[in-house]
Scaffold this motif. Structure first.
Motif, PDB file in Angstrom:
ATOM      1  N   MET A  78       0.849  -1.196   0.000  1.00 29.52           N
ATOM      2  CA  MET A  78       0.000   0.000   0.000  1.00 29.52           C
ATOM      3  C   MET A  78       0.877   1.235   0.000  1.00 29.52           C
ATOM      4  O   MET A  78       1.901   1.290   0.674  1.00 29.52           O
ATOM      5  CB  MET A  78      -0.912   0.008   1.232  1.00 29.52           C
ATOM      6  CG  MET A  78      -1.885   1.166   1.270  1.00 29.52           C
ATOM      7  SD  MET A  78      -2.953   1.108   2.708  1.00 29.52           S
ATOM      8  CE  MET A  78      -1.739   1.403   4.003  1.00 29.52           C
ATOM      9  N   THR A  79       0.465   2.234  -0.759  1.00 31.59           N
ATOM     10  CA  THR A  79       1.186   3.495  -0.838  1.00 31.59           C
ATOM     11  C   THR A  79       0.352   4.599  -0.227  1.00 31.59           C
ATOM     12  O   THR A  79      -0.825   4.738  -0.541  1.00 31.59           O
ATOM     13  CB  THR A  79       1.506   3.842  -2.302  1.00 31.59           C
ATOM     14  OG1 THR A  79       2.302   2.807  -2.866  1.00 31.59           O
ATOM     15  CG2 THR A  79       2.260   5.157  -2.378  1.00 31.59           C
ATOM     16  N   ARG A  80       0.979   5.371   0.660  1.00 32.15           N
ATOM     17  CA  ARG A  80       0.293   6.517   1.266  1.00 32.15           C
ATOM     18  C   ARG A  80       0.742   7.776   0.544  1.00 32.15           C
ATOM     19  O   ARG A  80       1.923   8.008   0.347  1.00 32.15           O
ATOM     20  CB  ARG A  80       0.603   6.595   2.755  1.00 32.15           C
ATOM     21  CG  ARG A  80      -0.015   7.799   3.449  1.00 32.15           C
ATOM     22  CD  ARG A  80      -0.057   7.609   4.941  1.00 32.15           C
ATOM     23  NE  ARG A  80      -0.976   6.541   5.285  1.00 32.15           N
ATOM     24  CZ  ARG A  80      -1.148   6.080   6.516  1.00 32.15           C
ATOM     25  NH1 ARG A  80      -0.437   6.573   7.505  1.00 32.15           N
ATOM     26  NH2 ARG A  80      -2.015   5.118   6.756  1.00 32.15           N
ATOM     27  N   HIS A  81      -0.218   8.581   0.157  1.00 31.65           N
ATOM     28  CA  HIS A  81       0.061   9.816  -0.559  1.00 31.65           C
ATOM     29  C   HIS A  81      -0.117  11.001   0.370  1.00 31.65           C
ATOM     30  O   HIS A  81      -0.560  10.864   1.510  1.00 31.65           O
ATOM     31  CB  HIS A  81      -0.852   9.910  -1.791  1.00 31.65           C
ATOM     32  CG  HIS A  81      -0.712   8.736  -2.707  1.00 31.65           C
ATOM     33  ND1 HIS A  81       0.206   8.682  -3.718  1.00 31.65           N
ATOM     34  CD2 HIS A  81      -1.339   7.535  -2.715  1.00 31.65           C
ATOM     35  CE1 HIS A  81       0.118   7.520  -4.339  1.00 31.65           C
ATOM     36  NE2 HIS A  81      -0.813   6.803  -3.746  1.00 31.65           N
ATOM     37  N   LEU A 121      -7.327  10.965   3.848  1.00 31.21           N
ATOM     38  CA  LEU A 121      -6.108  10.595   3.132  1.00 31.21           C
ATOM     39  C   LEU A 121      -6.450   9.927   1.802  1.00 31.21           C
ATOM     40  O   LEU A 121      -7.455   9.227   1.684  1.00 31.21           O
ATOM     41  CB  LEU A 121      -5.271   9.638   3.976  1.00 31.21           C
ATOM     42  CG  LEU A 121      -4.957  10.068   5.411  1.00 31.21           C
ATOM     43  CD1 LEU A 121      -4.087   9.015   6.087  1.00 31.21           C
ATOM     44  CD2 LEU A 121      -4.282  11.430   5.436  1.00 31.21           C
ATOM     45  N   ARG A 122      -5.591  10.148   0.824  1.00 32.82           N
ATOM     46  CA  ARG A 122      -5.683   9.404  -0.435  1.00 32.82           C
ATOM     47  C   ARG A 122      -4.566   8.386  -0.451  1.00 32.82           C
ATOM     48  O   ARG A 122      -3.390   8.738  -0.421  1.00 32.82           O
ATOM     49  CB  ARG A 122      -5.569  10.338  -1.643  1.00 32.82           C
ATOM     50  CG  ARG A 122      -6.863  10.975  -2.059  1.00 32.82           C
ATOM     51  CD  ARG A 122      -6.708  11.706  -3.387  1.00 32.82           C
ATOM     52  NE  ARG A 122      -6.381  10.786  -4.471  1.00 32.82           N
ATOM     53  CZ  ARG A 122      -6.101  11.190  -5.726  1.00 32.82           C
ATOM     54  NH1 ARG A 122      -6.085  12.473  -6.017  1.00 32.82           N
ATOM     55  NH2 ARG A 122      -5.830  10.308  -6.653  1.00 32.82           N
ATOM     56  N   GLU A 123      -4.935   7.122  -0.482  1.00 30.32           N
ATOM     57  CA  GLU A 123      -3.952   6.049  -0.485  1.00 30.32           C
ATOM     58  C   GLU A 123      -4.192   5.156  -1.689  1.00 30.32           C
ATOM     59  O   GLU A 123      -5.196   5.301  -2.402  1.00 30.32           O
ATOM     60  CB  GLU A 123      -4.016   5.272   0.833  1.00 30.32           C
ATOM     61  CG  GLU A 123      -3.736   6.172   2.028  1.00 30.32           C
ATOM     62  CD  GLU A 123      -3.552   5.441   3.320  1.00 30.32           C
ATOM     63  OE1 GLU A 123      -3.105   6.078   4.286  1.00 30.32           O
ATOM     64  OE2 GLU A 123      -3.854   4.232   3.388  1.00 30.32           O
ATOM     65  N   SER A 124      -3.270   4.227  -1.925  1.00 25.98           N
ATOM     66  CA  SER A 124      -3.408   3.349  -3.087  1.00 25.98           C
ATOM     67  C   SER A 124      -2.747   2.012  -2.817  1.00 25.98           C
ATOM     68  O   SER A 124      -1.914   1.877  -1.917  1.00 25.98           O
ATOM     69  CB  SER A 124      -2.785   4.000  -4.330  1.00 25.98           C
ATOM     70  OG  SER A 124      -1.371   4.069  -4.198  1.00 25.98           O
ATOM     71  N   ARG A 125      -3.153   1.040  -3.592  1.00 26.00           N
ATOM     72  CA  ARG A 125      -2.509  -0.271  -3.555  1.00 26.00           C
ATOM     73  C   ARG A 125      -2.637  -0.926  -4.925  1.00 26.00           C
ATOM     74  O   ARG A 125      -3.501  -0.551  -5.729  1.00 26.00           O
ATOM     75  CB  ARG A 125      -3.135  -1.162  -2.481  1.00 26.00           C
ATOM     76  CG  ARG A 125      -4.600  -1.483  -2.700  1.00 26.00           C
ATOM     77  CD  ARG A 125      -5.145  -2.363  -1.595  1.00 26.00           C
ATOM     78  NE  ARG A 125      -5.006  -1.756  -0.301  1.00 26.00           N
ATOM     79  CZ  ARG A 125      -5.439  -2.301   0.833  1.00 26.00           C
ATOM     80  NH1 ARG A 125      -6.050  -3.457   0.800  1.00 26.00           N
ATOM     81  NH2 ARG A 125      -5.280  -1.687   1.986  1.00 26.00           N
ATOM     82  N   TRP A 143     -11.720   2.827   5.272  1.00 22.66           N
ATOM     83  CA  TRP A 143     -11.281   3.104   3.912  1.00 22.66           C
ATOM     84  C   TRP A 143     -12.359   2.699   2.911  1.00 22.66           C
ATOM     85  O   TRP A 143     -13.426   2.222   3.266  1.00 22.66           O
ATOM     86  CB  TRP A 143      -9.967   2.376   3.609  1.00 22.66           C
ATOM     87  CG  TRP A 143     -10.096   0.888   3.461  1.00 22.66           C
ATOM     88  CD1 TRP A 143     -10.362  -0.012   4.455  1.00 22.66           C
ATOM     89  CD2 TRP A 143      -9.978   0.127   2.254  1.00 22.66           C
ATOM     90  NE1 TRP A 143     -10.414  -1.287   3.939  1.00 22.66           N
ATOM     91  CE2 TRP A 143     -10.176  -1.229   2.598  1.00 22.66           C
ATOM     92  CE3 TRP A 143      -9.711   0.464   0.928  1.00 22.66           C
ATOM     93  CZ2 TRP A 143     -10.127  -2.263   1.651  1.00 22.66           C
ATOM     94  CZ3 TRP A 143      -9.653  -0.556  -0.026  1.00 22.66           C
ATOM     95  CH2 TRP A 143      -9.858  -1.899   0.352  1.00 22.66           C
TER      96      TRP A 143
END
Length: 226
Positions: A1-4, A177-181, A201
């Motif tokens: 997972m990536t946290r922006h 928060l905007r996160e991605s995976r 989320w």
């Protein structure tokens, strides 16, 4: 997972999240459903889904515990053994079934089954903007107030935990928060609101963002008018 990067803090003074403000925001009417694809325009959306979106109703139940935190939102963490969405945070609620008179009925029935919240104990205000998921659901959330004396009785077959983050935390854009995976080889973006070890989320977070935008709009209009 990536946290922006988190959104910049809102420079405006915090608006007291009173029941009257929430009611006004809800009763302004729906503005249109959001979608998992809103943050993911790079993901190809099928022109014709294999099956119609399944309808679901959920309950955004608000309670004031008289503990100084103001209104809180009742959320659940789904049981870890479930076949779908195990361990994920969600509003009480679920899919529309043949015996349901409406999506509101489905939301209240499921809330009763999942956490022991009687439909008679909910002061339903109305529905807010829904959300369409990439997994094939069209979710309609309903907002309602419940008494401070409510004690959750979670069904262990469905719910691992019931918890109540402050509405003020969830409505603060600085916490959106905007996160991605990576999913099936593609990076998917979503909203997240981590709170005290719980990870809020996806669709639940997106519907809370929609409520936050409604409240902010009403508060801004009130400020201009007053």
């Amino acid at each position: 997972m990536t946290r922006h990067a988190a959104p910049a803090p809102d420079p405006r003074p915090a608006v007291p999240l009173t029941p009257d403000l929430v009611r006004e925001a809800v009763l302004r009417g729906r503005r249109g459903a959001s979608s998992d694809f809103d943050l993911n325009p790079h993901v190809v959306r099928p022109d014709a889904p294999a099956a119609p979106l399944r309808q679901a109703g959920v309950l955004c139940a608000l309670v004031d515990r008289d503990d100084g935190a103001g209104l809180r939102v009742v959320l659940t963490r789904r049981a870890d053994h479930l076949r779908k969405h195990a361990g994920q945070v969600a509003f009480p609620g679920g899919g529309f079934e043949a015996g349901d008179a409406s999506l509101l009925h489905a939301a209240l029935r499921e809330a009763d089954e999942e956490i022991g919240l009687s439909p008679d104990a909910v002061d339903v205000v109305g529905e807010i903007d829904g959300h369409e998921t990439v997994t094939g659901f069209s979710v309609t959330p309903f907002v309602g107030f419940i008494d401070a004396g409510f004690v959750a009785r979670p069904d262990p077959g469905e719910v691992a935990e019931v918890f109540e983050p402050p509405l003020a935390f969830l409505m603060n854009p600085a916490n959106h928060l905007r996160e991605s995976r990576l999913y099936q080889g593609q990076r998917r973006f979503f909203y997240a609101m981590p709170w005290e070890g719980r990870y809020i989320w996806g669709a639940t977070a997106r519907m809370l963002v929609g409520l936050s935008e409604r409240i902010a709009s009403v508060a801004a209009d009130d400020e201009l008018g007053g």
